[in-house]
Design a protein around this motif. Structure first.
Motif, PDB file in Angstrom:
ATOM      1  N   THR A  71      35.910  82.095   0.429  1.00 49.01           N
ATOM      2  CA  THR A  71      35.987  80.308   1.244  1.00 49.01           C
ATOM      3  C   THR A  71      34.435  80.256  -0.377  1.00 49.01           C
ATOM      4  OG1 THR A  71      34.023  82.407   1.845  1.00 49.01           O
ATOM      5  CG2 THR A  71      35.726  81.742   3.728  1.00 49.01           C
ATOM      6  N   THR A  94      42.112  82.667   3.874  1.00 55.97           N
ATOM      7  CA  THR A  94      40.776  81.443   3.949  1.00 55.97           C
ATOM      8  C   THR A  94      41.512  80.554   4.622  1.00 55.97           C
ATOM      9  OG1 THR A  94      42.578  80.166   1.911  1.00 55.97           O
ATOM     10  CG2 THR A  94      41.019  82.244   1.320  1.00 55.97           C
ATOM     11  N   SER A  98      39.576  83.168   8.028  1.00 54.18           N
ATOM     12  CA  SER A  98      37.609  82.875   7.712  1.00 54.18           C
ATOM     13  C   SER A  98      37.571  82.525   9.629  1.00 54.18           C
ATOM     14  CB  SER A  98      38.122  81.941   6.670  1.00 54.18           C
ATOM     15  OG  SER A  98      38.837  80.609   6.790  1.00 54.18           O
ATOM     16  N   LEU A 105      30.967  79.420   9.001  1.00 58.89           N
ATOM     17  CA  LEU A 105      32.023  78.838   8.062  1.00 58.89           C
ATOM     18  C   LEU A 105      31.798  77.306   7.402  1.00 58.89           C
ATOM     19  CD1 LEU A 105      34.839  79.460   6.413  1.00 58.89           C
ATOM     20  CD2 LEU A 105      35.623  78.804   8.042  1.00 58.89           C
TER      21      LEU A 105
END
Length: 324
Positions: A71, A94, A98, A105
């Motif tokens: 990330t 990703t 994620s 995030l």
């Protein structure tokens, strides 16, 4: 005077955004791979960058930006100028997992990036160190059920495709082995070769050469049919766990707002790479599965990201795994 105005008009035209897009690319492009060198995403990224550089007439330089399950590198691309000169080779982890792993995030894969093209799908395999005392996947599953807490597995980081696949296997057999995260599947594979970890769940591109060389034990492929590149490795169905099905993918993205003409040029260059027999052979020999024409569109990649988020986020939440 008329000549002066004409010259000025010509300069302004060349300097306009439309003219810049038409002339793209005029300098080196950076492709960020959010994992360490040597892993699947890195290998596919370098193969694609090499071919696309020739088509575009400018070098595409691969830069590995690691951390936090990929990330960190993705966040860097999100913040880059939307001019086509900074690209991302992302993957299932990703750009989909994620969302479920990181409550804070910093990006949204569905809205913060422009899809360019899905480069390759990669079947997942379970691969063990040479001296692990099992002769096949059935025995491995039995060992995992009986003594899972004594085993450890390496991954490319929390949320990486390798991590998700091992989590999926854990949920199917009810095991809780120890997770050892690395900054990419390359370092994890090196640890496996050194006997520092017991097994990995990784993509064909990373592990096929090691299976072929006899450096590791290829226990199972998590797809319906055996793979031509490692024909002796049985399928999960053949080994009594047909539910264990997993395929990763690696795809190109650009920052949100990158002009459509530039995206189309990049998509055309990526398509040309998969049409090149030498490049196709390099990918296929590593066990990659290449998308057909319909799967090479920007729209198809956008749909893939959305569907994979819908698929994996519930799995991750059920497992109770978080990345931070």
């Amino acid at each position: 005077m008329k000549r002066a105005w004409a010259a000025l008009a010509a300069v302004l035209t060349l300097a306009s955004p439309a003219a810049a897009q038409d002339a793209f690319p005029q300098r080196q492009i950076t492709m960020v791979v959010p994992f360490a060198a040597g892993g699947t995403t890195d290998v596919i990224g370098r193969i694609m960058a090499d071919d696309m550089s020739r088509t575009l007439g400018q070098q595409i330089l691969v830069e590995n930006v690691t951390g936090a399950g990929g990330t960190v590198g993705v966040g860097r691309v999100m913040k880059a100028a939307p001019d086509g000169y900074t690209l991302l080779m992302g993957n299932l982890g990703t750009q989909a997992a994620s969302v479920g792993l990181y409550p804070k995030l910093a990006y949204d894969p569905r809205t913060d990036f422009e899809p360019i093209m899905n480069a390759a799908a990669t079947p997942m395999l379970v691969v063990a160190k040479k001296d692990l005392p099992v002769k096949d996947f059935r025995e491995f599953v039995a060992l995992l059920k009986a003594k899972g807490e004594t085993l450890n597995y390496g991954t490319g980081g929390v949320g990486a495709t390798s991590h998700l696949t091992c989590l999926f296997l854990d949920s199917l057999v009810g095991a809780k082995p120890q997770h050892v995260p690395f900054r990419g599947s390359g370092p994890a594979l090196n640890a496996l070769l050194a006997g520092q970890i017991d097994y990995v769940c990784d993509q064909t591109v990373a592990v096929v050469p090691q299976i072929q060389a006899g450096s590791v034990k290829g226990l199972v492929v998590a797809v319906p049919n055996r793979l031509g590149v490692v024909p002796d490795v049985p399928t999960s169905a053949e080994q009594g766990l047909a539910e264990f099905q997993a395929t990763g993918w690696n795809a190109l993205f650009a920052p949100k707002g990158t002009p459509a003409p530039i995206l189309e040029k990049l998509n055309a260059a990526a398509r040309a790479a998969l049409a090149n027999e030498t490049t196709r052979k390099r990918l296929l020999e590593l066990g990659a599965e290449l998308p057909d024409a319909a799967g090479q569109t920007r729209e198809a990649l956008g749909q893939l990201v959305a569907s994979e988020i819908d698929k994996w986020v519930p799995v991750i939440k059920k497992a109770g795994v978080t990345g931070n």
